[in-house]
Design an enzyme around this catalytic site. Structure first.
Site, PDB file in Angstrom:
ATOM      1  CE  LYS A   1       3.691  -2.154   7.274  1.00 19.96           C
ATOM      2  NZ  LYS A   1       4.598  -2.349   8.837  1.00 19.96           N
TER       3      LYS A   1
ATOM      4  CD  GLU B   1      -2.789  -0.840   1.965  1.00 19.73           C
ATOM      5  OE1 GLU B   1      -3.364  -0.202   2.707  1.00 19.73           O
ATOM      6  OE2 GLU B   1      -3.889  -2.056   2.506  1.00 19.73           O
TER       7      GLU B   1
END
Ligand code: NAD
Ligand code: TYD
Length: 360
Positions: A166, A138
């Site tokens: 992230k 992602e």
């Protein structure tokens, strides 16, 4: 005997990884599992391994520097496999701060503590020490419907607070590699499915709702595409990258299994009907009529798709489990573990579920 420090081992992928590693290496390794046991951490996932002499659970928060330092002092850690994170995009849209704290600060603490424990006075590292940071596809953003894949060279373009946190954590790992020659790898994997997945994520949510005759919520037009990987294939990839990958490199994991969300839902409904015995009462309410289109997720990424060329060429890993087989294994596991689902869907999760879906 190699000693592993696994963070987030009570979650979905972490617990599957621990089972995979004990199946593969048996008594030849030791695993220390560090987990804060948030709503997503469930020690039931590890019931089969908890009595092993070579397994230890430590309840600690990865943002707690003293607690993590203590673990490195107590054990001579050879490998860190860092799963611990807040992992659900919808939650990140509601409460981004906790994602930044755990995913960014927590990763910084893990890197610092490992570096302190492993670095020698001349700036090199103790023999054989390795850190693997488990990340997601992602971070690369969203692909067009009609083409393109994520490569390791694809520029980062995260959209949700989850993927942004992230991405930040990946950049910290890259910074440690570049600045300190820290012995690390990053893996960026596509969507996983399989046993022990918390039923806030699409596949276990649809299985559970269908079995209970509850609505099956489809965000937007249902045509968003994810590249689904059976969780054991991911566990195998992580181990292969850590043992065979070139230090400092990133490897994408996933591939060859792109499906629209609506296709996933139809496959689950068909597979449930195929697998449930003819006299099972639940067959009566498993139907396409449960499918309910709801308001789209904010900033919903359209398509993810991994090109696993690098990991295949350098390491020999490729996805092994066909979706039709993986989904059968997953559904069979949920049939055999109804008590697990009942425990998980009570309490905290239920409150969250009601809050999340009441407006939809
Ligand atoms: P999960 O939410 O099921 O599990 C996360 C685990 O981390 C839980 O056991 C939780 O208790 C623990 N944790 C959370 N905050 C913590 C903290 N502050 N300190 C210590 N432990 C904490 O997540 P998952 O789906 O198993 O994902 C694991 C990792 O893999 C994550 O880093 C995620 O970004 C990555 N990933 C997931 C997927 C996927 O499809 N699920 C795909 C690619 C990458
Ligand atoms: P999810 O399992 O949350 O994973 P991610 O957002 O990390 O890819 O969602 C997978 C896809 O399914 C995503 O496009 C959002 C969609 N989705 C629904 O349509 N309905 C749902 O109830 C959920 C949880 C997800």
């Amino acid at each position: 005997m190699r000693t592993y420090l696994v963070t987030g081992g009570a979650g979905f992928i972490g617990s599957n990884y621990i089972h995979y590693m004990f199946r593969k290496y048996g008594d030849a390794i030791r695993i220390i599992n560090v987990d804060a046991l948030t709503y997503a951490g469930n020690l039931e996932n590890l019931r089969e391994v908890e009595d092993r002499d070579n397994y230890t659970f430590v309840r600690a928060d990865i943002t707690d520097k003293e607690a993590i330092q203590k673990i490195f002092e107590e054990y001579d850690i050879d490998r860190v496999v860092h799963f611990a994170a807040e992992s659900h995009v919808d939650r990140s849209i509601r409460t981004p701060e906790v994602f930044i704290k755990t995913n960014v600060l927590g990763t910084a603490v893990m890197l610092n503590c490992a570096k302190d424990a492993w670095e020698l006075p001349d700036g090199s590292y103790r023999e054989g020490k390795k850190f693997l940071h488990v990340s997601t596809d992602e971070v690369y953003g969203s692909l067009e419907e009609d083409g393109g894949y994520f490569y390791e060279t694809t520029p980062y373009d995260p959209h949700s607070p989850y993927s942004a946190s992230k991405a930040s954590s990946d950049f910290l790992v890259k910074a440690y590699i570049d600045t300190y020659h820290f012995p690390a790898n990053i893996t960026n994997c596509s969507n996983n499915y399989g046993p022990y997945q918390f039923p806030e994520k699409l596949i276990p949510l649809i299985i559970n709702n269908a079995l209970h005759g509850k609505k099956l919520p489809v965000y937007g037009d249902g045509k968003n595409v994810r590249d689904w990987l059976y969780v054991d294939d991911h566990a195998k990839g992580i181990d292969m990258v850590q043992e065979m990958g070139r230090l400092g490199e990133t490897y994408n994991i996933g591939g060859h299994n792109e499906k629209q969300n609506i296709e996933i839902i139809h496959i689950i409904l068909e597979t449930l009907l195929e697998m449930l015995p003819q006299d099972d009462a639940r067959r009566a309410h498993i139907s396409k009529d449960l499918i309910t289109y709801v308001e789209d997720r904010k900033g919903h990424d359209r398509r993810y798709a991994i090109a696993p060329d690098k990991i295949k060429a350098e390491i020999g890993w490729e996805p092994e489990t066909m979706f039709k087989d993986g989904i059968k294994k997953t559904i069979a596991w949920f049939f055999e573990h109804e008590d697990w689902m009942e425990n998980v869907t009570s309490g905290e999760y239920q409150k969250y579920y009601d809050e999340m879906y009441k407006e939809k």
